[in-house]
Write a protein that holds these residues in place. Structure first.
Motif, PDB file in Angstrom:
ATOM      1  N   SER A 157       0.822  -1.205   0.000  1.00  0.00           N
ATOM      2  CA  SER A 157       0.000   0.000   0.000  1.00  0.00           C
ATOM      3  C   SER A 157       0.854   1.252   0.000  1.00  0.00           C
ATOM      4  O   SER A 157       0.659   2.146  -0.817  1.00  0.00           O
ATOM      5  N   ALA A 158       1.794   1.335   0.911  1.00  0.00           N
ATOM      6  CA  ALA A 158       2.625   2.539   1.012  1.00  0.00           C
ATOM      7  C   ALA A 158       3.788   2.259   1.946  1.00  0.00           C
ATOM      8  O   ALA A 158       3.780   1.288   2.699  1.00  0.00           O
ATOM      9  N   SER A 159       4.783   3.125   1.878  1.00  0.00           N
ATOM     10  CA  SER A 159       5.877   3.062   2.842  1.00  0.00           C
ATOM     11  C   SER A 159       6.335   4.482   3.129  1.00  0.00           C
ATOM     12  O   SER A 159       6.104   5.392   2.328  1.00  0.00           O
ATOM     13  N   GLU A 160       6.961   4.659   4.268  1.00  0.00           N
ATOM     14  CA  GLU A 160       7.350   5.997   4.696  1.00  0.00           C
ATOM     15  C   GLU A 160       8.609   5.916   5.545  1.00  0.00           C
ATOM     16  O   GLU A 160       8.794   4.962   6.311  1.00  0.00           O
ATOM     17  N   LYS A 161       9.463   6.912   5.414  1.00  0.00           N
ATOM     18  CA  LYS A 161      10.615   7.020   6.302  1.00  0.00           C
ATOM     19  C   LYS A 161      10.102   7.495   7.663  1.00  0.00           C
ATOM     20  O   LYS A 161       9.234   8.359   7.742  1.00  0.00           O
ATOM     21  N   VAL A 162      10.647   6.916   8.715  1.00  0.00           N
ATOM     22  CA  VAL A 162      10.279   7.291  10.080  1.00  0.00           C
ATOM     23  C   VAL A 162      11.202   8.417  10.518  1.00  0.00           C
ATOM     24  O   VAL A 162      12.427   8.280  10.482  1.00  0.00           O
ATOM     25  N   LYS A 163      10.607   9.545  10.889  1.00  0.00           N
ATOM     26  CA  LYS A 163      11.401  10.700  11.312  1.00  0.00           C
ATOM     27  C   LYS A 163      11.974  10.479  12.705  1.00  0.00           C
ATOM     28  O   LYS A 163      11.454   9.694  13.494  1.00  0.00           O
ATOM     29  N   ARG A 164      13.028  11.220  13.007  1.00  0.00           N
ATOM     30  CA  ARG A 164      13.666  11.152  14.327  1.00  0.00           C
ATOM     31  C   ARG A 164      12.610  11.493  15.394  1.00  0.00           C
ATOM     32  O   ARG A 164      11.879  12.462  15.259  1.00  0.00           O
ATOM     33  N   GLY A 165      12.525  10.657  16.427  1.00  0.00           N
ATOM     34  CA  GLY A 165      11.576  10.897  17.512  1.00  0.00           C
ATOM     35  C   GLY A 165      10.157  10.418  17.225  1.00  0.00           C
ATOM     36  O   GLY A 165       9.268  10.586  18.055  1.00  0.00           O
ATOM     37  N   GLU A 166       9.935   9.835  16.065  1.00  0.00           N
ATOM     38  CA  GLU A 166       8.610   9.389  15.650  1.00  0.00           C
ATOM     39  C   GLU A 166       8.557   7.859  15.740  1.00  0.00           C
ATOM     40  O   GLU A 166       9.555   7.186  15.486  1.00  0.00           O
ATOM     41  N   THR A 167       7.402   7.315  16.088  1.00  0.00           N
ATOM     42  CA  THR A 167       7.237   5.863  16.076  1.00  0.00           C
ATOM     43  C   THR A 167       6.821   5.415  14.680  1.00  0.00           C
ATOM     44  O   THR A 167       6.372   6.236  13.859  1.00  0.00           O
ATOM     45  N   ALA A 168       6.937   4.123  14.424  1.00  0.00           N
ATOM     46  CA  ALA A 168       6.503   3.579  13.131  1.00  0.00           C
ATOM     47  C   ALA A 168       5.008   3.823  12.921  1.00  0.00           C
ATOM     48  O   ALA A 168       4.572   4.150  11.811  1.00  0.00           O
ATOM     49  N   ILE A 169       4.220   3.706  13.976  1.00  0.00           N
ATOM     50  CA  ILE A 169       2.766   3.929  13.878  1.00  0.00           C
ATOM     51  C   ILE A 169       2.485   5.397  13.533  1.00  0.00           C
ATOM     52  O   ILE A 169       1.641   5.688  12.681  1.00  0.00           O
ATOM     53  N   GLN A 170       3.169   6.320  14.177  1.00  0.00           N
ATOM     54  CA  GLN A 170       2.985   7.743  13.862  1.00  0.00           C
ATOM     55  C   GLN A 170       3.361   8.023  12.411  1.00  0.00           C
ATOM     56  O   GLN A 170       2.685   8.783  11.713  1.00  0.00           O
ATOM     57  N   ALA A 171       4.442   7.408  11.933  1.00  0.00           N
ATOM     58  CA  ALA A 171       4.858   7.599  10.539  1.00  0.00           C
ATOM     59  C   ALA A 171       3.834   7.012   9.578  1.00  0.00           C
ATOM     60  O   ALA A 171       3.560   7.594   8.524  1.00  0.00           O
ATOM     61  N   ALA A 172       3.239   5.868   9.923  1.00  0.00           N
ATOM     62  CA  ALA A 172       2.221   5.255   9.076  1.00  0.00           C
ATOM     63  C   ALA A 172       0.999   6.169   8.942  1.00  0.00           C
ATOM     64  O   ALA A 172       0.480   6.381   7.844  1.00  0.00           O
ATOM     65  N   LYS A 173       0.550   6.725  10.051  1.00  0.00           N
ATOM     66  CA  LYS A 173      -0.600   7.646  10.015  1.00  0.00           C
ATOM     67  C   LYS A 173      -0.266   8.897   9.195  1.00  0.00           C
ATOM     68  O   LYS A 173      -1.051   9.332   8.350  1.00  0.00           O
ATOM     69  N   ARG A 174       0.928   9.447   9.419  1.00  0.00           N
ATOM     70  CA  ARG A 174       1.354  10.636   8.662  1.00  0.00           C
ATOM     71  C   ARG A 174       1.397  10.329   7.169  1.00  0.00           C
ATOM     72  O   ARG A 174       0.964  11.121   6.332  1.00  0.00           O
ATOM     73  N   CYS A 175       1.886   9.152   6.824  1.00  0.00           N
ATOM     74  CA  CYS A 175       1.944   8.730   5.427  1.00  0.00           C
ATOM     75  C   CYS A 175       0.552   8.726   4.803  1.00  0.00           C
ATOM     76  O   CYS A 175       0.348   9.228   3.692  1.00  0.00           O
ATOM     77  N   MET A 176      -0.422   8.167   5.510  1.00  0.00           N
ATOM     78  CA  MET A 176      -1.788   8.103   4.978  1.00  0.00           C
ATOM     79  C   MET A 176      -2.392   9.500   4.816  1.00  0.00           C
ATOM     80  O   MET A 176      -3.130   9.751   3.874  1.00  0.00           O
ATOM     81  N   GLU A 177      -2.033  10.400   5.714  1.00  0.00           N
ATOM     82  CA  GLU A 177      -2.526  11.776   5.614  1.00  0.00           C
ATOM     83  C   GLU A 177      -1.853  12.516   4.457  1.00  0.00           C
ATOM     84  O   GLU A 177      -2.519  13.156   3.646  1.00  0.00           O
ATOM     85  N   GLU A 178      -0.522  12.418   4.373  1.00  0.00           N
ATOM     86  CA  GLU A 178       0.224  13.170   3.365  1.00  0.00           C
ATOM     87  C   GLU A 178       0.093  12.571   1.964  1.00  0.00           C
ATOM     88  O   GLU A 178      -0.142  13.300   0.999  1.00  0.00           O
ATOM     89  N   GLU A 179       0.263  11.265   1.843  1.00  0.00           N
ATOM     90  CA  GLU A 179       0.284  10.655   0.508  1.00  0.00           C
ATOM     91  C   GLU A 179      -1.105  10.397  -0.055  1.00  0.00           C
ATOM     92  O   GLU A 179      -1.310  10.509  -1.252  1.00  0.00           O
ATOM     93  N   LEU A 180      -2.055  10.043   0.808  1.00  0.00           N
ATOM     94  CA  LEU A 180      -3.403   9.734   0.325  1.00  0.00           C
ATOM     95  C   LEU A 180      -4.364  10.895   0.518  1.00  0.00           C
ATOM     96  O   LEU A 180      -5.475  10.877   0.006  1.00  0.00           O
TER      97      LEU A 180
END
Length: 146
Positions: free
Chosen positions: A45-68
């Protein structure tokens, strides 16, 4: 020697059930600003780089907001489930030719609220130059589901 870029990434499997049909979101080809098409060989579906201080779950949610372009409310906020963690060995980078990429990877799965299902899929336009189309496929056409 080629430089090695180490980065954390999250890989996301996004499902949605609509009218009794289970759908799976697939990241399609990327159309670059020069008209070149960069094909995708995976079913993800998608992949995202995890930012410093961010969890994988937070990065996944951000990815869905930004990319989709999804906007979540308390009723549509997705739950994420981690199903695999591993370290990727160095391999040639698709994004940065001439470099290798490696690092920790987390695979997560989520189910999108049906109100956010867009049958035509979603388009991400990055910097006005790169277009990525995400489209839905019936889950049983993507994965062997019994």
């Amino acid at each position: 020697l080629m430089p090695i870029l180490t980065c954390k990434k999250v890989k996301i499997d996004i499902y949605c059930e609509v009218d009794g049909v289970l759908w799976y979101l697939v990241e399609g080809d990327q159309e670059l600003d020069n008209g070149h098409i960069r094909g995708r060989s995976w079913k993800r579906s998608a992949s995202e780089k995890v930012k410093r201080g961010e969890t994988a779950i937070q990065a996944a949610k951000r990815c869905m907001e930004e990319e989709l372009g999804l906007v979540f409310t308390p009723e549509t906020e997705p739950a994420f489930y981690i199903y695999q963690r591993y370290k990727a060995r160095p391999r040639p980078s698709n994004s940065f030719p001439g470099t290798y990429v490696q690092g920790p990877r987390t695979k997560v799965v989520t189910i999108l609220h049906p109100s956010l299902f867009c049958p035509e899929g979603y388009d991400e336009i990055k910097d006005g130059k790169v277009r990525t189309h995400f489209h839905w496929e019936r889950a049983h056409d993507v994965w062997e589901i019994t």
